[in-house]
Write a protein that holds these residues in place. Structure first.
Motif, PDB file in Angstrom:
ATOM      1  N   LYS A  49     -61.883 -21.045   0.780  1.00 30.60           N
ATOM      2  CA  LYS A  49     -60.841 -21.881   0.194  1.00 30.60           C
ATOM      3  C   LYS A  49     -60.652 -21.551  -1.283  1.00 30.60           C
ATOM      4  O   LYS A  49     -61.603 -21.530  -2.057  1.00 30.60           O
ATOM      5  CB  LYS A  49     -61.222 -23.351   0.351  1.00 30.60           C
ATOM      6  CG  LYS A  49     -60.135 -24.314  -0.008  1.00 30.60           C
ATOM      7  CD  LYS A  49     -60.549 -25.731   0.333  1.00 30.60           C
ATOM      8  CE  LYS A  49     -59.438 -26.698   0.045  1.00 30.60           C
ATOM      9  NZ  LYS A  49     -59.823 -28.060   0.377  1.00 30.60           N
ATOM     10  N   ASN A  50     -59.411 -21.330  -1.673  1.00 38.66           N
ATOM     11  CA  ASN A  50     -59.052 -21.118  -3.068  1.00 38.66           C
ATOM     12  C   ASN A  50     -58.959 -22.488  -3.739  1.00 38.66           C
ATOM     13  O   ASN A  50     -58.361 -23.412  -3.196  1.00 38.66           O
ATOM     14  CB  ASN A  50     -57.717 -20.377  -3.149  1.00 38.66           C
ATOM     15  CG  ASN A  50     -57.467 -19.789  -4.504  1.00 38.66           C
ATOM     16  OD1 ASN A  50     -58.384 -19.496  -5.251  1.00 38.66           O
ATOM     17  ND2 ASN A  50     -56.205 -19.598  -4.821  1.00 38.66           N
ATOM     18  N   THR A  51     -59.568 -22.644  -4.916  1.00 37.60           N
ATOM     19  CA  THR A  51     -59.599 -23.941  -5.577  1.00 37.60           C
ATOM     20  C   THR A  51     -59.429 -23.793  -7.089  1.00 37.60           C
ATOM     21  O   THR A  51     -59.829 -22.781  -7.653  1.00 37.60           O
ATOM     22  CB  THR A  51     -60.924 -24.681  -5.243  1.00 37.60           C
ATOM     23  OG1 THR A  51     -60.868 -26.012  -5.715  1.00 37.60           O
ATOM     24  CG2 THR A  51     -62.121 -23.978  -5.811  1.00 37.60           C
ATOM     25  N   PRO A  52     -58.831 -24.786  -7.757  1.00 36.66           N
ATOM     26  CA  PRO A  52     -58.756 -24.751  -9.218  1.00 36.66           C
ATOM     27  C   PRO A  52     -60.170 -24.800  -9.792  1.00 36.66           C
ATOM     28  O   PRO A  52     -61.058 -25.448  -9.232  1.00 36.66           O
ATOM     29  CB  PRO A  52     -57.997 -26.031  -9.577  1.00 36.66           C
ATOM     30  CG  PRO A  52     -57.310 -26.445  -8.328  1.00 36.66           C
ATOM     31  CD  PRO A  52     -58.162 -25.960  -7.207  1.00 36.66           C
ATOM     32  N   ALA A  53     -60.375 -24.132 -10.924  1.00 37.88           N
ATOM     33  CA  ALA A  53     -61.721 -24.083 -11.500  1.00 37.88           C
ATOM     34  C   ALA A  53     -61.655 -23.964 -13.016  1.00 37.88           C
ATOM     35  O   ALA A  53     -60.735 -23.370 -13.559  1.00 37.88           O
ATOM     36  CB  ALA A  53     -62.479 -22.890 -10.926  1.00 37.88           C
ATOM     37  N   PHE A 115     -50.368 -23.658  -8.404  1.00 41.68           N
ATOM     38  CA  PHE A 115     -51.549 -23.488  -7.563  1.00 41.68           C
ATOM     39  C   PHE A 115     -51.148 -23.825  -6.143  1.00 41.68           C
ATOM     40  O   PHE A 115     -50.395 -24.769  -5.904  1.00 41.68           O
ATOM     41  CB  PHE A 115     -52.701 -24.400  -7.996  1.00 41.68           C
ATOM     42  CG  PHE A 115     -53.853 -24.344  -7.032  1.00 41.68           C
ATOM     43  CD1 PHE A 115     -54.684 -23.245  -7.017  1.00 41.68           C
ATOM     44  CD2 PHE A 115     -54.056 -25.350  -6.117  1.00 41.68           C
ATOM     45  CE1 PHE A 115     -55.727 -23.161  -6.105  1.00 41.68           C
ATOM     46  CE2 PHE A 115     -55.097 -25.281  -5.201  1.00 41.68           C
ATOM     47  CZ  PHE A 115     -55.937 -24.185  -5.194  1.00 41.68           C
ATOM     48  N   GLU A 116     -51.666 -23.051  -5.212  1.00 38.17           N
ATOM     49  CA  GLU A 116     -51.353 -23.313  -3.810  1.00 38.17           C
ATOM     50  C   GLU A 116     -52.518 -22.861  -2.941  1.00 38.17           C
ATOM     51  O   GLU A 116     -53.096 -21.802  -3.135  1.00 38.17           O
ATOM     52  CB  GLU A 116     -50.084 -22.556  -3.428  1.00 38.17           C
ATOM     53  CG  GLU A 116     -49.526 -22.936  -2.091  1.00 38.17           C
ATOM     54  CD  GLU A 116     -48.136 -22.362  -1.863  1.00 38.17           C
ATOM     55  OE1 GLU A 116     -47.543 -22.718  -0.844  1.00 38.17           O
ATOM     56  OE2 GLU A 116     -47.655 -21.560  -2.685  1.00 38.17           O
ATOM     57  N   ASN A 117     -52.882 -23.717  -1.997  1.00 32.77           N
ATOM     58  CA  ASN A 117     -53.782 -23.354  -0.906  1.00 32.77           C
ATOM     59  C   ASN A 117     -53.302 -24.114   0.327  1.00 32.77           C
ATOM     60  O   ASN A 117     -52.219 -24.689   0.308  1.00 32.77           O
ATOM     61  CB  ASN A 117     -55.258 -23.618  -1.259  1.00 32.77           C
ATOM     62  CG  ASN A 117     -55.608 -25.084  -1.437  1.00 32.77           C
ATOM     63  OD1 ASN A 117     -54.877 -25.979  -1.003  1.00 32.77           O
ATOM     64  ND2 ASN A 117     -56.733 -25.344  -2.085  1.00 32.77           N
ATOM     65  N   LYS A 118     -54.107 -24.139   1.381  1.00 30.45           N
ATOM     66  CA  LYS A 118     -53.618 -24.777   2.614  1.00 30.45           C
ATOM     67  C   LYS A 118     -53.468 -26.290   2.477  1.00 30.45           C
ATOM     68  O   LYS A 118     -52.769 -26.918   3.261  1.00 30.45           O
ATOM     69  CB  LYS A 118     -54.518 -24.435   3.792  1.00 30.45           C
ATOM     70  CG  LYS A 118     -55.919 -24.981   3.700  1.00 30.45           C
ATOM     71  CD  LYS A 118     -56.739 -24.592   4.901  1.00 30.45           C
ATOM     72  CE  LYS A 118     -58.112 -25.242   4.789  1.00 30.45           C
ATOM     73  NZ  LYS A 118     -58.908 -25.057   5.957  1.00 30.45           N
ATOM     74  N   ASP A 119     -54.096 -26.904   1.450  1.00 28.16           N
ATOM     75  CA  ASP A 119     -54.033 -28.348   1.262  1.00 28.16           C
ATOM     76  C   ASP A 119     -53.104 -28.798   0.136  1.00 28.16           C
ATOM     77  O   ASP A 119     -52.663 -29.943   0.130  1.00 28.16           O
ATOM     78  CB  ASP A 119     -55.436 -28.896   0.959  1.00 28.16           C
ATOM     79  CG  ASP A 119     -56.418 -28.614   2.078  1.00 28.16           C
ATOM     80  OD1 ASP A 119     -56.036 -28.737   3.260  1.00 28.16           O
ATOM     81  OD2 ASP A 119     -57.571 -28.249   1.769  1.00 28.16           O
ATOM     82  N   ILE A 120     -52.843 -27.909  -0.834  1.00 28.71           N
ATOM     83  CA  ILE A 120     -52.125 -28.302  -2.047  1.00 28.71           C
ATOM     84  C   ILE A 120     -51.000 -27.316  -2.358  1.00 28.71           C
ATOM     85  O   ILE A 120     -51.212 -26.111  -2.314  1.00 28.71           O
ATOM     86  CB  ILE A 120     -53.075 -28.339  -3.263  1.00 28.71           C
ATOM     87  CG1 ILE A 120     -54.217 -29.332  -3.049  1.00 28.71           C
ATOM     88  CG2 ILE A 120     -52.324 -28.680  -4.543  1.00 28.71           C
ATOM     89  CD1 ILE A 120     -55.307 -29.240  -4.096  1.00 28.71           C
TER      90      ILE A 120
END
Length: 176
Positions: A49-53, A115-120
Motif C-alpha cells: 500500500k502506498n501511503t503519505p509519509a 495523493f492516490e491509492n486504492k482507499d484515497i
C-alpha cells in the motif's frame, strides 16, 4: 522546515531547496535557544500500500549538525505531494507559539496536493481546502507560516497555492 519530496522537485529545484534548508539549519546551529526540525514529506510503499509519509531528517534538540552532511546526500524525492495529509503529522513536531516562544513552519513545495491509492483520492479543491485547514490549525496554535512555492526557470504558479497558504505564500525561482 518541511520540504516537499515529490518527484517534480527533482533536479535544480531539489538541489536548491536542499541548499536553503541546510543553510537555515547551519545558521540556527550558531544561535542559542533556536531549535530546528527538518522534515520531508512524500509517499512510501508500506506492504502493498502506498501511503503519505513524513521523514524527520534532523532535529537540533537531538542531533548534531554533522548529521546533515552524513545523511542529506542520501535523501531524494521519489513520491507525490500529500501536503495537508502530512501536515497533520508534522504539527505534532512543532512547538506552539506562546509568550516568549516564537514558532515557525517553513514550507518548500512546487505543487498542488496530490495523493492516490486504492482507499484515497486526494487532489484538486478538496485537497487544497484540507491543506488550508491544516495551515489554519497551525496559525491558531500561534505558529507563523512561511510557505514558498518553488518554480523552475518559468513562473509556473500553482493556482491553489495562495488558497492553501494565504498571504504568507511566496513564489520563488531557485535558479535565481
Amino acid at each position: 522546515i518541511s520540504v516537499d519530496a515529490s518527484g517534480s522537485m527533482s533536479g535544480n529545484k531539489w538541489k536548491n531547496a536542499q541548499k536553503a534548508t541546510v543553510s537555515i539549519a547551519k545558521a540556527a546551529s550558531m544561535v542559542q535557544n533556536l531549535d530546528i526540525v527538518i522534515s520531508y514529506r512524500s509517499t512510501e510503499d508500506i506492504g502493498n500500500k502506498n501511503t503519505p509519509a513524513i521523514f524527520i531528517a534532523y532535529d537540533s534538540r537531538k542531533d548534531k549538525i554533522t548529521k546533515i552532511a552524513q545523511l542529506f546526500k542520501y535523501i531524494n524525492c521519489p513520491g507525490t505531494t500529500p501536503e495537508g495529509l502530512c501536515f497533520e503529522a508534522i504539527q505534532k513536531e512543532i512547538v506552539d507559539g506562546s509568550d516568549g516562544v516564537d514558532s515557525y513552519f517553513i514550507n518548500f513545495s512546487d505543487g498542488e496536493p496530490y495523493f492516490e491509492n486504492k482507499d484515497i483520492c486526494y487532489y484538486g479543491e478538496t485537497a487544497a481546502n484540507h491543506t488550508r485547514k491544516q495551515v489554519e490549525n497551525m496559525r491558531n496554535r500561534g505558529i507563523k507560516v512561511l510557505s514558498y512555492f518553488i518554480s523552475g526557470e518559468y513562473r509556473n504558479e500553482s493556482s491553489q497555492f495562495r488558497t492553501m497558504y494565504g498571504k504568507d505564500a511566496e513564489y520563488i525561482n531557485t535558479n535565481q
